[in-house]
Write a protein that holds these residues in place. Sequence first.
Motif, PDB file in Angstrom:
ATOM      1  N   GLY A   1      -8.063  -9.385  -0.157  1.00 63.25           N
ATOM      2  CA  GLY A   1      -8.677  -8.453  -1.097  1.00 63.25           C
ATOM      3  C   GLY A   1      -8.630  -7.038  -0.566  1.00 63.25           C
ATOM      4  O   GLY A   1      -7.585  -6.381  -0.600  1.00 63.25           O
ATOM      5  N   VAL A   2      -9.755  -6.591  -0.009  1.00 63.33           N
ATOM      6  CA  VAL A   2      -9.855  -5.221   0.515  1.00 63.33           C
ATOM      7  C   VAL A   2      -8.711  -4.940   1.491  1.00 63.33           C
ATOM      8  O   VAL A   2      -8.060  -3.893   1.414  1.00 63.33           O
ATOM      9  CB  VAL A   2     -11.224  -5.022   1.200  1.00 63.33           C
ATOM     10  N   ARG A   3      -8.421  -5.916   2.354  1.00 62.26           N
ATOM     11  CA  ARG A   3      -7.411  -5.684   3.399  1.00 62.26           C
ATOM     12  C   ARG A   3      -5.991  -5.559   2.859  1.00 62.26           C
ATOM     13  O   ARG A   3      -5.103  -5.068   3.575  1.00 62.26           O
ATOM     14  CB  ARG A   3      -7.454  -6.813   4.444  1.00 62.26           C
ATOM     15  N   SER A   4      -5.743  -6.012   1.623  1.00 59.79           N
ATOM     16  CA  SER A   4      -4.398  -5.975   1.047  1.00 59.79           C
ATOM     17  C   SER A   4      -4.282  -5.006  -0.135  1.00 59.79           C
ATOM     18  O   SER A   4      -3.231  -4.959  -0.792  1.00 59.79           O
ATOM     19  CB  SER A   4      -3.985  -7.378   0.581  1.00 59.79           C
ATOM     20  N   ALA A   5      -5.326  -4.238  -0.402  1.00 52.52           N
ATOM     21  CA  ALA A   5      -5.349  -3.385  -1.607  1.00 52.52           C
ATOM     22  C   ALA A   5      -4.224  -2.349  -1.604  1.00 52.52           C
ATOM     23  O   ALA A   5      -3.586  -2.110  -2.638  1.00 52.52           O
ATOM     24  CB  ALA A   5      -6.707  -2.702  -1.727  1.00 52.52           C
ATOM     25  N   GLU A   6      -3.972  -1.753  -0.445  1.00 50.35           N
ATOM     26  CA  GLU A   6      -2.920  -0.728  -0.372  1.00 50.35           C
ATOM     27  C   GLU A   6      -1.551  -1.337  -0.705  1.00 50.35           C
ATOM     28  O   GLU A   6      -0.733  -0.725  -1.397  1.00 50.35           O
ATOM     29  CB  GLU A   6      -2.896  -0.198   1.067  1.00 50.35           C
ATOM     30  N   GLN A   7      -1.322  -2.546  -0.197  1.00 49.07           N
ATOM     31  CA  GLN A   7      -0.052  -3.229  -0.461  1.00 49.07           C
ATOM     32  C   GLN A   7       0.094  -3.526  -1.958  1.00 49.07           C
ATOM     33  O   GLN A   7       1.163  -3.321  -2.539  1.00 49.07           O
ATOM     34  CB  GLN A   7       0.012  -4.546   0.336  1.00 49.07           C
ATOM     35  N   ILE A   8      -0.980  -4.036  -2.566  1.00 50.16           N
ATOM     36  CA  ILE A   8      -0.922  -4.367  -4.001  1.00 50.16           C
ATOM     37  C   ILE A   8      -0.622  -3.105  -4.809  1.00 50.16           C
ATOM     38  O   ILE A   8       0.255  -3.099  -5.677  1.00 50.16           O
ATOM     39  CB  ILE A   8      -2.256  -5.007  -4.465  1.00 50.16           C
ATOM     40  N   ARG A   9      -1.332  -2.010  -4.480  1.00 54.54           N
ATOM     41  CA  ARG A   9      -1.170  -0.756  -5.225  1.00 54.54           C
ATOM     42  C   ARG A   9       0.288  -0.283  -5.161  1.00 54.54           C
ATOM     43  O   ARG A   9       0.862   0.116  -6.169  1.00 54.54           O
ATOM     44  CB  ARG A   9      -2.132   0.295  -4.650  1.00 54.54           C
ATOM     45  N   ARG A  10       0.880  -0.342  -3.972  1.00 53.84           N
ATOM     46  CA  ARG A  10       2.258   0.154  -3.832  1.00 53.84           C
ATOM     47  C   ARG A  10       3.247  -0.711  -4.611  1.00 53.84           C
ATOM     48  O   ARG A  10       4.158  -0.203  -5.275  1.00 53.84           O
ATOM     49  CB  ARG A  10       2.659   0.205  -2.366  1.00 53.84           C
ATOM     50  N   ILE A  11       3.087  -2.012  -4.559  1.00 54.26           N
ATOM     51  CA  ILE A  11       4.028  -2.902  -5.268  1.00 54.26           C
ATOM     52  C   ILE A  11       3.890  -2.696  -6.782  1.00 54.26           C
ATOM     53  O   ILE A  11       4.888  -2.593  -7.501  1.00 54.26           O
ATOM     54  CB  ILE A  11       3.781  -4.380  -4.888  1.00 54.26           C
ATOM     55  N   VAL A  12       2.641  -2.601  -7.242  1.00 52.00           N
ATOM     56  CA  VAL A  12       2.400  -2.407  -8.678  1.00 52.00           C
ATOM     57  C   VAL A  12       2.994  -1.073  -9.138  1.00 52.00           C
ATOM     58  O   VAL A  12       3.565  -0.968 -10.228  1.00 52.00           O
ATOM     59  CB  VAL A  12       0.881  -2.486  -8.988  1.00 52.00           C
ATOM     60  N   SER A  13       2.897  -0.049  -8.286  1.00 53.89           N
ATOM     61  CA  SER A  13       3.406   1.275  -8.688  1.00 53.89           C
ATOM     62  C   SER A  13       4.930   1.275  -8.791  1.00 53.89           C
ATOM     63  O   SER A  13       5.509   2.148  -9.422  1.00 53.89           O
ATOM     64  CB  SER A  13       2.920   2.363  -7.735  1.00 53.89           C
ATOM     65  N   ALA A  14       5.584   0.270  -8.189  1.00 54.62           N
ATOM     66  CA  ALA A  14       7.044   0.138  -8.329  1.00 54.62           C
ATOM     67  C   ALA A  14       7.412  -0.710  -9.547  1.00 54.62           C
ATOM     68  O   ALA A  14       8.591  -1.020  -9.749  1.00 54.62           O
ATOM     69  CB  ALA A  14       7.627  -0.483  -7.063  1.00 54.62           C
ATOM     70  N   GLY A  15       6.419  -1.088 -10.345  1.00 56.66           N
ATOM     71  CA  GLY A  15       6.706  -1.824 -11.578  1.00 56.66           C
ATOM     72  C   GLY A  15       6.775  -3.320 -11.407  1.00 56.66           C
ATOM     73  O   GLY A  15       7.305  -4.031 -12.268  1.00 56.66           O
ATOM     74  N   ILE A  16       6.234  -3.821 -10.325  1.00 60.35           N
ATOM     75  CA  ILE A  16       6.264  -5.265 -10.055  1.00 60.35           C
ATOM     76  C   ILE A  16       4.853  -5.827 -10.223  1.00 60.35           C
ATOM     77  O   ILE A  16       3.933  -5.387  -9.524  1.00 60.35           O
ATOM     78  CB  ILE A  16       6.776  -5.546  -8.622  1.00 60.35           C
TER      79      ILE A  16
ATOM     80  N   ALA B   1     -11.456  -5.245  -5.345  1.00 58.50           N
ATOM     81  CA  ALA B   1     -10.390  -4.467  -4.707  1.00 58.50           C
ATOM     82  C   ALA B   1      -9.025  -4.856  -5.274  1.00 58.50           C
ATOM     83  O   ALA B   1      -8.170  -3.995  -5.514  1.00 58.50           O
ATOM     84  CB  ALA B   1     -10.417  -4.679  -3.195  1.00 58.50           C
ATOM     85  N   VAL B   2      -8.826  -6.170  -5.514  1.00 53.17           N
ATOM     86  CA  VAL B   2      -7.567  -6.656  -6.085  1.00 53.17           C
ATOM     87  C   VAL B   2      -7.386  -6.097  -7.505  1.00 53.17           C
ATOM     88  O   VAL B   2      -6.310  -5.603  -7.864  1.00 53.17           O
ATOM     89  CB  VAL B   2      -7.558  -8.205  -6.074  1.00 53.17           C
ATOM     90  N   GLU B   3      -8.449  -6.163  -8.294  1.00 51.90           N
ATOM     91  CA  GLU B   3      -8.364  -5.635  -9.669  1.00 51.90           C
ATOM     92  C   GLU B   3      -8.121  -4.123  -9.661  1.00 51.90           C
ATOM     93  O   GLU B   3      -7.248  -3.624 -10.385  1.00 51.90           O
ATOM     94  CB  GLU B   3      -9.656  -5.949 -10.432  1.00 51.90           C
ATOM     95  N   ASP B   4      -8.863  -3.396  -8.841  1.00 52.63           N
ATOM     96  CA  ASP B   4      -8.737  -1.934  -8.808  1.00 52.63           C
ATOM     97  C   ASP B   4      -7.349  -1.506  -8.324  1.00 52.63           C
ATOM     98  O   ASP B   4      -6.869  -0.427  -8.684  1.00 52.63           O
ATOM     99  CB  ASP B   4      -9.821  -1.321  -7.911  1.00 52.63           C
ATOM    100  N   ALA B   5      -6.723  -2.333  -7.506  1.00 51.25           N
ATOM    101  CA  ALA B   5      -5.382  -1.995  -6.997  1.00 51.25           C
ATOM    102  C   ALA B   5      -4.297  -2.271  -8.037  1.00 51.25           C
ATOM    103  O   ALA B   5      -3.136  -1.935  -7.811  1.00 51.25           O
ATOM    104  CB  ALA B   5      -5.098  -2.781  -5.720  1.00 51.25           C
ATOM    105  N   GLY B   6      -4.664  -2.914  -9.156  1.00 51.76           N
ATOM    106  CA  GLY B   6      -3.710  -3.070 -10.251  1.00 51.76           C
ATOM    107  C   GLY B   6      -3.124  -4.455 -10.443  1.00 51.76           C
ATOM    108  O   GLY B   6      -2.197  -4.629 -11.241  1.00 51.76           O
TER     109      GLY B   6
ATOM    110  N   LEU C   1     -14.861  -9.416 -13.522  1.00 49.20           N
ATOM    111  CA  LEU C   1     -13.502  -8.867 -13.554  1.00 49.20           C
ATOM    112  C   LEU C   1     -12.950  -8.822 -14.970  1.00 49.20           C
ATOM    113  O   LEU C   1     -13.247  -9.683 -15.789  1.00 49.20           O
ATOM    114  CB  LEU C   1     -12.547  -9.698 -12.689  1.00 49.20           C
ATOM    115  N   GLU C   2     -12.099  -7.835 -15.220  1.00 51.73           N
ATOM    116  CA  GLU C   2     -11.375  -7.774 -16.490  1.00 51.73           C
ATOM    117  C   GLU C   2     -10.110  -8.607 -16.428  1.00 51.73           C
ATOM    118  O   GLU C   2      -9.656  -9.137 -17.443  1.00 51.73           O
ATOM    119  CB  GLU C   2     -11.013  -6.322 -16.801  1.00 51.73           C
TER     120      GLU C   2
END
Length: 276
Positions: A128-143, A180-185, A206-207
């Motif tokens: 969750g919190v520890r992986s949020a940055e990774q999730i955000r970056r992957i999502v921002s690349a359209g994945i 954190a997972v939801e907020d990261a996208g 969660l939504e």
Amino acid sequence: MAEQSDAVPVPKKVRTRHFHNAKRQGIKITGLTSYDQLSAAIFDAAGIDFLLVGDSAGNTVLGYGTTLPVTVDELIPLTRAVASAAKRAFVIADMPFGSYESGADQALHTAFRFMKETGAQAVKLEGGVRSAEQIRRIVSAGIPVMGHVGFTPQSEHGLGGHVIQGRGTQLEQLLADAHAVEDAGAFAVVLEMIPAEAARRVTAELEIPTISVGAGPHTDGQLLVWTDWAGLTTGRIPKFVKQYANLAAVLGEAALAFRADVEGGIYPGPEHSYDD
Ligand SMILES: Nc1nc(=O)c2c([nH]1)NC[C@@H]1CN(c3ccc(C(=O)N[C@@H](CCC(=O)O)C(=O)O)cc3)CN21
Ligand SMILES: CC(C)C(=O)C(=O)O
Ligand SMILES: [Mg+2]
């Protein structure tokens, strides 16, 4: 594709919006793991919504006993096989231990490999919190990214074994991880081995849809490791598994019958042999 009832509209191809719509409409989401084209084609035809090519392949097909040794290079051909057979189901590639924790750059590099080399539609990673940055970056690349919180098998040694998470004072951490997972996208999140009431609370807050693996009935969907579910796994299976078939018995009986036929000169018969 399998015939479906008129009651629930069945998409031609499951996409992330169907996960969101299902939660809004109260339609439960169903997932199974898959590691090969044969099982993937069967589950796809049965209308299973998503197929996770899990790093549980370490336990189920590779014989490692844990998920820790599994590599990206091992999962890529399995994921390609599943994606090749899935016409309707959404295919998710599980990022293995050591392929994303070093940072967002490493995580994106791994996600690109799965997307370019397999035909999967999304990736999944633990934390969750520890992986949020990774999730955000992957999502921002359209994945699209599926999160995974609660018991995270890749950290089994850090967690001290197969220990239920989110009990008592751990509930705050679980909620922080899920948010954190939801907020990261992320488009959805797996909740593994947590009390049913904790999962109810996360699902209400969660939504994005929550998918239970041993997290009780109050989530937006359910996922099981197919070899446990089908009764192929030998040895101990987790308490949360419901076994829907006994394939180990079916295959064992077939192997015994084959052996008896060969030893008794019954197989092959003339109908299985070629003329001159
Ligand atoms: N075959 C298989 N099935 C799974 O569900 C699975 C995998 N492999 N590999 C990756 C993770 C690891 N998971 C696991 C592994 C073991 C337990 C387990 O032994 N649970 C026991 C003890 C729980 C307790 O401490 O009370 C159980 O009886 O449920 C649970 C989940 C779930 N995933
Ligand atoms: C148990 C599920 C959530 C998983 O991560 C896997 O199959 O690898
Ligand atoms: Mg996994």
